[in-house]
Every structure is written in C-alpha cells, then in structure tokens.
Scaffold this motif. Structure first.
Motif: not given
Length: 335
Positions: A127-141
């Motif tokens: 399992t890896v992680a990604a993060v975003a400022d909002r729940p709708e993304g976009p998520f970045k690794l």
C-alpha cells in the motif's frame, strides 16, 4: 436538507450525464466519504479506464447526494508510469489527516520477486500513499510511491487508525502468499505517516473459527486476510471489520479488542454477512445513521448498503437497503 440527484430524464434535458444506480457501477473494495460541506457522498474504487474515461492505474470516484443516484465516475488519482509498480490500484481509502486528505491504495509488480516461501513465490505488493488538499483530488503520490510498510513485506489494504492519544497507526493485511496464514498487522507511523517502528501482529486469519483455509497446488493450505478497518464504539470498545473466506465464499466479519487498544488480544465475533460479501467499511449518513458498504459477489462486484447499529460491544445489522443497492432481497448473516 441535501437535494436529490436529478432523474435520468431531467439530466438528459439539462445536457448532463444520466445518473447511475449501484447495480450499474463496477465496484470492488468500495470506500465512501461523507462530505457534509459539499452535500455529497464520495465513493472511491479502482480506476477502470473504460468507465472513467481516463487511462492508467489509479482511483476513480462516484458522487451522490442520496446514496441512490450517482454521477458517472471520474479519475481522482492517476499513478505515474515510472513508479515501481506495474498493476493493482486496489482498495483505495481516503482519510482526512492534519488538514489534508490522504489516499491509500495497493499496487504490485509480479516481476519483482521476494524470497520464496516453500514452493510459493511472493512478489512485491504494498500500500502506498497519495495526498490532496480536497477529497475530490487530484491526489499526488508521496515519497515516490515507496510503501508505508517495509517493502520486504507483501502487504495490502492499508488503513489509517488514530489511537485515543492522537497517535497514527498504519494497519494492513499481510498477504497469505508470503505469510501462509495471513495476518492483520499494525505499524506505528509519524505524523507524516512514515514508519517509525516495527510492525505488530494483531491476529492471524485462522484465529477465526469460521475461516476456511485455501488448498494450494503445492499441497499446503493458506488463510486470507483482507480489508481491515477500525471502529470505536459508543462505549469505547475497539472493533475491526475484516474479511476472509469460509467454506462457501468471501465473508464480512468483525473482531473485538479485549483491551480496547490495537495491542489486543483480539477475539473473533460472528460474521456480519456471508454470501460472498466483504471488504466492508463504515460511514455515517448526513442524518448520523451508521452505514456499511460491502462488495458482492467477489467477482463482478457491486456495492451493497446496510444500516448498522453500534451495540456498544459489537456491530449489528439493522437492515440492508435494497431500495438503494438494487438487490432483489436482503442478505444478512448467512448459511
């Protein structure tokens, strides 16, 4: 009060895509976030390019205002093509943590061999992680996709748990292909969700009296652990949703910590739903009602919704919402 999504006819007149129902939506390992600010339920699952219209490995998201009518999926995370993994994007989970939204999802590379276990040949999965400022993304690794747990371990279905002292833990399944008797393990992590200590084994799949080992071609028997999620009841009891197999198929079950902490010991309770159901998670409706979503059947999975009761020392099913998930009849417990 949140407004209902437009009917297909209304959407067509407005030039919008027609709303979907849960039976229309390919849905393995579902995860729902209740976004009260936006008035939306956000449902995440593995990206399917022909469904989202976006190529690549990643996560797609459906949204709904009423859990019945859903917008077509769109991709919220697309993994870079130069990462270590080549397949997967399983079991996405989205958690708020310290002002940002963290996505956990599981990838693998069958060509990246790990040391053999008898005749079994584990390979890199994590399992890896990604993060975003909002729940709708976009998520970045984050961290170039390096796993949260040690990369020498074949792990999957990682989830975030915050203990009563505010300390984060990464809880995951240790894959049967490497562990033989699959386990659920917990890893202490920093506030940046980086491992800071060795993993702790919470329990193994065969601890559940209902669990059925899977016979392998090499002649050995293995036990599966999937989909841990922690839940603190109204009386302070710590429960865990998790899944494995009985003699007839996939099972959604629960376990209870006798100490009220991750350290356990953990006792296995009766399954919540059999009928080839599992990988469930809990969320609350806008009105506060506790809900569970599972996928069923394991192959060609669709989302199934249940109203739940926090009974203090366990979770109980009140009813299946077949009016929302389209099942012809409610399936609770099991044969």
């Amino acid at each position: 009060m949140a407004q209902s999504a437009p009917s297909p006819a209304q959407a067509a007149r407005a030039g919008e895509p027609a709303a979907l129902a849960l039976p229309d939506m390919p849905l393995h390992d579902p995860w729902i976030v209740t976004d009260a600010e936006a008035g939306l339920y956000r449902l995440y699952t593995s990206n399917i390019p022909v469904v989202s219209g976006t190529p690549g490995l990643g996560t797609m998201m459906y949204t709904s205002r009423d859990l019945k009518a859903w917008t077509p999926a769109r991709a919220v995370f697309v993994a870079p093509t130069d990462a270590w993994f080549k397949a997967g994007a399983w079991a996405p989970e989205v958690h708020p943590w310290r002002g940002r939204w963290w996505l956990f999802t599981t990838f693998h590379d069958e060509a990246a061999a790990l040391p053999a276990i008898d005749k079994r040949k584990p390979y890199r999965r994590a399992t890896v992680a990604a993060v975003a400022d909002r729940p709708e993304g976009p998520f970045k690794l984050v961290r170039d996709g390096e796993p949260v747990a040690p990369k020498t371990l074949m792990t999957l279905d990682g989830t975030l748990h915050v203990d009563p002292d505010g300390r984060p833990w990464f809880v995951y399944a240790h894959e049967w292909l490497q562990a033989t008797d699959g386990t659920i393990e917990a890893l202490p992590v920093t506030d940046d969700l980086v491992a800071k200590g060795p993993p702790q084994v919470l329990f193994k799949a065969s601890d559940a009296p209902w669990a059925k080992g899977q016979n392998q071609p090499a002649g050995d028997t293995v036990f599966v652990t999937d989909g841990p999620e922690l839940f603190r009841t109204k009386t302070g009891v710590l429960l865990m949703l998790w899944s494995s197999y009985d003699a007839k198929g996939y099972v959604q079950s629960q376990a209870r910590s006798k100490s009220g902490t991750l350290a356990g010991p953990w006792e296995q309770l009766e399954p919540l739903v059999r009928y080839d159901s599992g990988h469930g998670m809990l969320f609350r409706r806008f009105d506060g009602q506790l809900m569970m979503v599972v996928h069923r059947p394991f192959k060609t999975a669709r989302g199934k919704l249940y109203e739940m009761r926090d009974a203090g020392d366990r979770l109980e099913i009140i009813r299946q919402r077949i009016d929302l998930d389209g099942d012809p009849k409610a399936l609770i417990g099991g044969p």
